[in-house]
Design a protein around this motif. Sequence first.
Motif, PDB file in Angstrom:
ATOM      1  N   ARG A 276      -2.136  -4.240  -8.566  1.00  0.00           N
ATOM      2  CA  ARG A 276      -0.704  -4.156  -8.270  1.00  0.00           C
ATOM      3  C   ARG A 276      -0.398  -4.786  -6.911  1.00  0.00           C
ATOM      4  NH1 ARG A 276       1.288   1.746  -7.760  1.00  0.00           N
ATOM      5  NH2 ARG A 276       0.390   1.782  -9.856  1.00  0.00           N
ATOM      6  N   TYR A 277      -1.262  -4.515  -5.917  1.00  0.00           N
ATOM      7  CA  TYR A 277      -1.046  -5.078  -4.580  1.00  0.00           C
ATOM      8  C   TYR A 277      -1.121  -6.603  -4.617  1.00  0.00           C
ATOM      9  CZ  TYR A 277      -1.441  -5.735   0.457  1.00  0.00           C
ATOM     10  OH  TYR A 277      -1.217  -6.132   1.756  1.00  0.00           O
TER      11      TYR A 277
ATOM     12  N   VAL B 101      -9.197  -2.842   0.745  1.00  0.00           N
ATOM     13  CA  VAL B 101      -9.308  -1.984  -0.430  1.00  0.00           C
ATOM     14  C   VAL B 101     -10.395  -0.950  -0.158  1.00  0.00           C
ATOM     15  CG1 VAL B 101      -9.907  -1.916  -2.883  1.00  0.00           C
ATOM     16  CG2 VAL B 101      -8.520  -3.802  -1.980  1.00  0.00           C
TER      17      VAL B 101
ATOM     18  N   GLN C 164       2.010  -8.110  -6.126  1.00  0.00           N
ATOM     19  CA  GLN C 164       3.147  -8.022  -5.215  1.00  0.00           C
ATOM     20  C   GLN C 164       3.053  -9.022  -4.072  1.00  0.00           C
ATOM     21  OE1 GLN C 164       2.894  -3.886  -4.120  1.00  0.00           O
ATOM     22  NE2 GLN C 164       4.290  -3.221  -5.746  1.00  0.00           N
TER      23      GLN C 164
ATOM     24  N   GLN D 112      -7.750   1.710  -7.042  1.00  0.00           N
ATOM     25  CA  GLN D 112      -7.041   1.674  -8.308  1.00  0.00           C
ATOM     26  C   GLN D 112      -5.701   0.932  -8.215  1.00  0.00           C
ATOM     27  OE1 GLN D 112      -7.844   4.363  -6.573  1.00  0.00           O
ATOM     28  NE2 GLN D 112      -6.169   5.854  -6.462  1.00  0.00           N
ATOM     29  N   SER D 113      -5.250   0.637  -6.982  1.00  0.00           N
ATOM     30  CA  SER D 113      -3.980  -0.075  -6.785  1.00  0.00           C
ATOM     31  C   SER D 113      -4.181  -1.546  -6.441  1.00  0.00           C
ATOM     32  CB  SER D 113      -3.163   0.605  -5.676  1.00  0.00           C
ATOM     33  OG  SER D 113      -2.908   1.964  -5.977  1.00  0.00           O
ATOM     34  N   THR D 114      -5.411  -2.032  -6.515  1.00  0.00           N
ATOM     35  CA  THR D 114      -5.712  -3.397  -6.074  1.00  0.00           C
ATOM     36  C   THR D 114      -4.904  -4.443  -6.826  1.00  0.00           C
ATOM     37  OG1 THR D 114      -7.975  -2.733  -5.536  1.00  0.00           O
ATOM     38  CG2 THR D 114      -7.541  -5.088  -5.714  1.00  0.00           C
TER      39      THR D 114
ATOM     40  N   VAL E 233      -5.410  -0.031   0.877  1.00  0.00           N
ATOM     41  CA  VAL E 233      -5.044  -0.065  -0.533  1.00  0.00           C
ATOM     42  C   VAL E 233      -6.095   0.690  -1.344  1.00  0.00           C
ATOM     43  CG1 VAL E 233      -4.534  -1.552  -2.514  1.00  0.00           C
ATOM     44  CG2 VAL E 233      -3.985  -2.327  -0.192  1.00  0.00           C
TER      45      VAL E 233
ATOM     46  N   SER F  51       0.832  -1.186   0.000  1.00  0.00           N
ATOM     47  CA  SER F  51       0.000   0.000   0.000  1.00  0.00           C
ATOM     48  C   SER F  51       0.871   1.241   0.000  1.00  0.00           C
ATOM     49  CB  SER F  51      -0.934   0.009   1.210  1.00  0.00           C
ATOM     50  OG  SER F  51      -0.182   0.081   2.379  1.00  0.00           O
ATOM     51  N   GLN F  52       0.289   2.345  -0.411  1.00  0.00           N
ATOM     52  CA  GLN F  52       1.026   3.586  -0.489  1.00  0.00           C
ATOM     53  C   GLN F  52       1.355   4.099   0.906  1.00  0.00           C
ATOM     54  OE1 GLN F  52      -1.462   6.196  -2.733  1.00  0.00           O
ATOM     55  NE2 GLN F  52      -1.225   5.043  -4.628  1.00  0.00           N
TER      56      GLN F  52
END
Length: 305
Positions: free
Chosen positions: A179-180, A147, A183, A175-177, A172, A2-3
């Motif tokens: 990618r997470y 999320v 990873q 929009q980053s789901t 998260v 997560s960011q």
Amino acid sequence: MSQPPPRVPWYYHLLAAPLLALAHLPLGVLYGLARVVYWLLAYGVRYRQRVVLDNLRHAFPEKSEAEIRLIGRRFYWHFAQVLVEIIKLAAISPVELSRRLRFTNPGVLLRPLEERRLVLVLGSHLGNWEWILARAGALFPGWVAGVYKVLSNKFFEWFMRRLRTRLGPEAVPMQSTLRYLVQHRDTGHTVSLLLDQAAGPADRPYWTEFLHRDAGFYSSADRLAPQFDAIVLYVGIRRERRGYYAVTFAELPGGPLPGLAPTVSEALRHPATEAFVRHLEADIRATPEQYLWTHRRWKHNRRFN
């Protein structure tokens, strides 16, 4: 991953100070404040009362108007309690939260995590959904993420992210789901998705009948589960008494079978989402006042080709 928490203007901390002060009050005192919030929401500003009553009338056509209005009042009281409980996340200890929210069958979630499987947990705006994520993050540190939709108000986006991650879970942005998930493939992680938000036409929704009306649901679980060999769980929650909740997991189908014929029904193409909807309907019917009726769940219409 997560960011990281964003850098924020200094005055955000001043704006947060009154909320953090409230969070350090005992829950018994906060529930007294919830009484005031309840009266303001239900009888003062009448917060989204038209939406609440319209949703309830469609969901329970068999009930009388008096019964609908009683559920509405009980909902506002539940909602007021949830609001102060969410604020309490800024100060509640893991020990106190563990006393107040119990998992009835944690092994259903723990087993695939120990096998380093990815787990998609499908939740909703039922009970106190924020406490579920916080409790799971404290119980399974390093394994839990939620999320969420980024809020348009920058202060509340920062403040809510702070509450959600304080006890361990990662937050998260929607929009980053993907990618997470990439990873954390094969690392033993659980990712929570709230599927009862109103999915728009651009979200490729799965349409089905939900509480007597057509509703579009995010269908990401049916796409992601086969792609990541993920276990899919439904998470149900029920307030047992003031300030105490029970959470139960149920395993759902892991996505559509490969090679389905084009003529196969949409329900078979979205087995996880369809099963989620039926579990959620049953839970709402059992405790209707504990669902978020202020949410405009049915604001989109199905588009037929």
